[in-house]
Design a protein around this motif. Sequence first.
Motif, mmCIF file in Angstrom:
data_model
loop_
_atom_site.group_PDB
_atom_site.id
_atom_site.type_symbol
_atom_site.label_atom_id
_atom_site.label_comp_id
_atom_site.label_asym_id
_atom_site.label_seq_id
_atom_site.Cartn_x
_atom_site.Cartn_y
_atom_site.Cartn_z
ATOM 1 N N CYS A 1 5.138 -11.463 4.262
ATOM 2 C CA CYS A 1 4.686 -12.845 4.388
ATOM 3 C C CYS A 1 4.742 -13.358 5.833
ATOM 4 O O CYS A 1 3.933 -14.174 6.229
ATOM 5 C CB CYS A 1 5.556 -13.716 3.487
ATOM 6 N N ASN A 2 5.691 -12.865 6.626
ATOM 7 C CA ASN A 2 5.826 -13.333 8.010
ATOM 8 C C ASN A 2 4.955 -12.550 8.989
ATOM 9 O O ASN A 2 5.086 -12.702 10.192
ATOM 10 C CB ASN A 2 7.296 -13.306 8.448
ATOM 11 N N GLY A 3 4.056 -11.700 8.475
ATOM 12 C CA GLY A 3 3.132 -10.970 9.330
ATOM 13 C C GLY A 3 3.625 -9.610 9.791
ATOM 14 O O GLY A 3 2.915 -8.903 10.492
ATOM 15 N N THR A 4 4.812 -9.216 9.378
ATOM 16 C CA THR A 4 5.362 -7.921 9.745
ATOM 17 C C THR A 4 4.789 -6.836 8.838
ATOM 18 O O THR A 4 4.661 -7.032 7.633
ATOM 19 C CB THR A 4 6.903 -7.923 9.608
ATOM 20 N N VAL A 5 4.429 -5.700 9.418
ATOM 21 C CA VAL A 5 4.025 -4.532 8.638
ATOM 22 C C VAL A 5 5.218 -3.585 8.638
ATOM 23 O O VAL A 5 5.722 -3.214 9.701
ATOM 24 C CB VAL A 5 2.787 -3.833 9.246
ATOM 25 N N VAL A 6 5.704 -3.244 7.444
ATOM 26 C CA VAL A 6 6.822 -2.316 7.325
ATOM 27 C C VAL A 6 6.309 -0.990 6.772
ATOM 28 O O VAL A 6 5.433 -0.962 5.913
ATOM 29 C CB VAL A 6 7.959 -2.875 6.438
ATOM 30 N N PHE A 7 6.849 0.092 7.302
ATOM 31 C CA PHE A 7 6.439 1.431 6.912
ATOM 32 C C PHE A 7 7.536 2.112 6.114
ATOM 33 O O PHE A 7 8.716 1.780 6.265
ATOM 34 C CB PHE A 7 6.100 2.258 8.165
ATOM 35 N N ASP A 8 7.148 3.060 5.278
ATOM 36 C CA ASP A 8 8.108 3.776 4.436
ATOM 37 C C ASP A 8 9.195 4.478 5.242
ATOM 38 O O ASP A 8 10.288 4.695 4.741
ATOM 39 C CB ASP A 8 7.401 4.806 3.557
ATOM 40 N N ASP A 9 8.906 4.843 6.486
ATOM 41 C CA ASP A 9 9.907 5.535 7.309
ATOM 42 C C ASP A 9 10.866 4.546 7.976
ATOM 43 O O ASP A 9 11.642 4.930 8.824
ATOM 44 C CB ASP A 9 9.246 6.423 8.359
ATOM 45 N N THR A 10 10.805 3.267 7.600
ATOM 46 C CA THR A 10 11.620 2.143 8.088
ATOM 47 C C THR A 10 11.177 1.620 9.445
ATOM 48 O O THR A 10 11.816 0.727 9.982
ATOM 49 C CB THR A 10 13.144 2.429 8.112
ATOM 50 N N GLY A 11 10.090 2.100 9.990
ATOM 51 C CA GLY A 11 9.532 1.523 11.206
ATOM 52 C C GLY A 11 8.815 0.224 10.871
ATOM 53 O O GLY A 11 8.510 -0.053 9.710
ATOM 54 N N GLU A 12 8.561 -0.588 11.895
ATOM 55 C CA GLU A 12 7.904 -1.874 11.681
ATOM 56 C C GLU A 12 6.938 -2.171 12.815
ATOM 57 O O GLU A 12 7.154 -1.751 13.950
ATOM 58 C CB GLU A 12 8.939 -2.999 11.626
ATOM 59 N N LEU A 13 5.895 -2.899 12.497
ATOM 60 C CA LEU A 13 4.954 -3.416 13.485
ATOM 61 C C LEU A 13 4.986 -4.931 13.349
ATOM 62 O O LEU A 13 4.678 -5.474 12.280
ATOM 63 C CB LEU A 13 3.549 -2.882 13.233
ATOM 64 N N LEU A 14 5.410 -5.612 14.419
ATOM 65 C CA LEU A 14 5.535 -7.061 14.384
ATOM 66 C C LEU A 14 4.202 -7.712 14.719
ATOM 67 O O LEU A 14 3.338 -7.100 15.354
ATOM 68 C CB LEU A 14 6.630 -7.504 15.363
ATOM 69 N N PRO A 15 3.998 -8.974 14.298
ATOM 70 C CA PRO A 15 2.702 -9.629 14.498
ATOM 71 C C PRO A 15 2.246 -9.707 15.955
ATOM 72 O O PRO A 15 1.053 -9.741 16.227
ATOM 73 C CB PRO A 15 2.916 -11.038 13.937
ATOM 74 N N ASP A 16 3.187 -9.717 16.895
ATOM 75 C CA ASP A 16 2.803 -9.808 18.310
ATOM 76 C C ASP A 16 2.541 -8.439 18.931
ATOM 77 O O ASP A 16 2.316 -8.328 20.124
ATOM 78 C CB ASP A 16 3.859 -10.559 19.110
ATOM 79 N N HIS B 1 0.853 -1.195 0.000
ATOM 80 C CA HIS B 1 0.000 0.000 0.000
ATOM 81 C C HIS B 1 0.887 1.244 0.000
ATOM 82 O O HIS B 1 0.927 1.998 0.975
ATOM 83 C CB HIS B 1 -0.937 -0.006 1.213
ATOM 84 N N PRO B 2 1.619 1.477 -1.105
ATOM 85 C CA PRO B 2 2.540 2.615 -1.157
ATOM 86 C C PRO B 2 1.847 3.959 -0.988
ATOM 87 O O PRO B 2 2.430 4.907 -0.468
ATOM 88 C CB PRO B 2 3.202 2.486 -2.525
ATOM 89 N N GLU B 3 0.576 4.032 -1.388
ATOM 90 C CA GLU B 3 -0.162 5.293 -1.231
ATOM 91 C C GLU B 3 -0.412 5.612 0.238
ATOM 92 O O GLU B 3 -0.643 6.757 0.601
ATOM 93 C CB GLU B 3 -1.493 5.238 -2.003
ATOM 94 N N GLN B 4 -0.345 4.585 1.092
ATOM 95 C CA GLN B 4 -0.527 4.780 2.529
ATOM 96 C C GLN B 4 0.783 4.642 3.284
ATOM 97 O O GLN B 4 0.828 4.864 4.494
ATOM 98 C CB GLN B 4 -1.545 3.772 3.074
ATOM 99 N N GLY B 5 1.848 4.213 2.598
ATOM 100 C CA GLY B 5 3.168 4.156 3.211
ATOM 101 C C GLY B 5 3.474 2.889 3.990
ATOM 102 O O GLY B 5 4.324 2.909 4.869
ATOM 103 N N TRP B 6 2.818 1.768 3.662
ATOM 104 C CA TRP B 6 3.110 0.533 4.380
ATOM 105 C C TRP B 6 2.909 -0.683 3.493
ATOM 106 O O TRP B 6 2.248 -0.622 2.467
ATOM 107 C CB TRP B 6 2.260 0.402 5.629
ATOM 108 N N SER B 7 3.537 -1.803 3.917
ATOM 109 C CA SER B 7 3.389 -3.088 3.233
ATOM 110 C C SER B 7 3.328 -4.197 4.271
ATOM 111 O O SER B 7 3.952 -4.118 5.330
ATOM 112 C CB SER B 7 4.584 -3.354 2.307
ATOM 113 N N LEU B 8 2.582 -5.258 3.947
ATOM 114 C CA LEU B 8 2.493 -6.435 4.794
ATOM 115 C C LEU B 8 3.410 -7.496 4.216
ATOM 116 O O LEU B 8 3.329 -7.810 3.028
ATOM 117 C CB LEU B 8 1.055 -6.953 4.841
#
Length: 66
Positions: free
Chosen positions: A34-49, A25-32
């Motif tokens: 395969c391992n459940g991690t959400v990565v953001f354009d600013d290099t931050g991440e949200l892990l599945p837990d 979802h580059p228009e929103q600045g994030w991608s999901l």
Amino acid sequence: MCSHQPPCPTVDSPDHHTAVIVSAHPEQGWSLLCNGTVVFDDTGELLPDGRVVSPHRTSGAPTVAA
């Protein structure tokens, strides 16, 4: 979660951010990944837990030629 070969790194691997993108979802600045991690354009991440990885960009002032 990963069903392709070779399997993606798990979320606990140091290189977890190299997993395959399953939803971008580059228009929103994030991608999901395969391992459940959400990565953001600013290099931050949200892990599945629910853990958050702060952005890890290098901060440096632009060089100005004299």
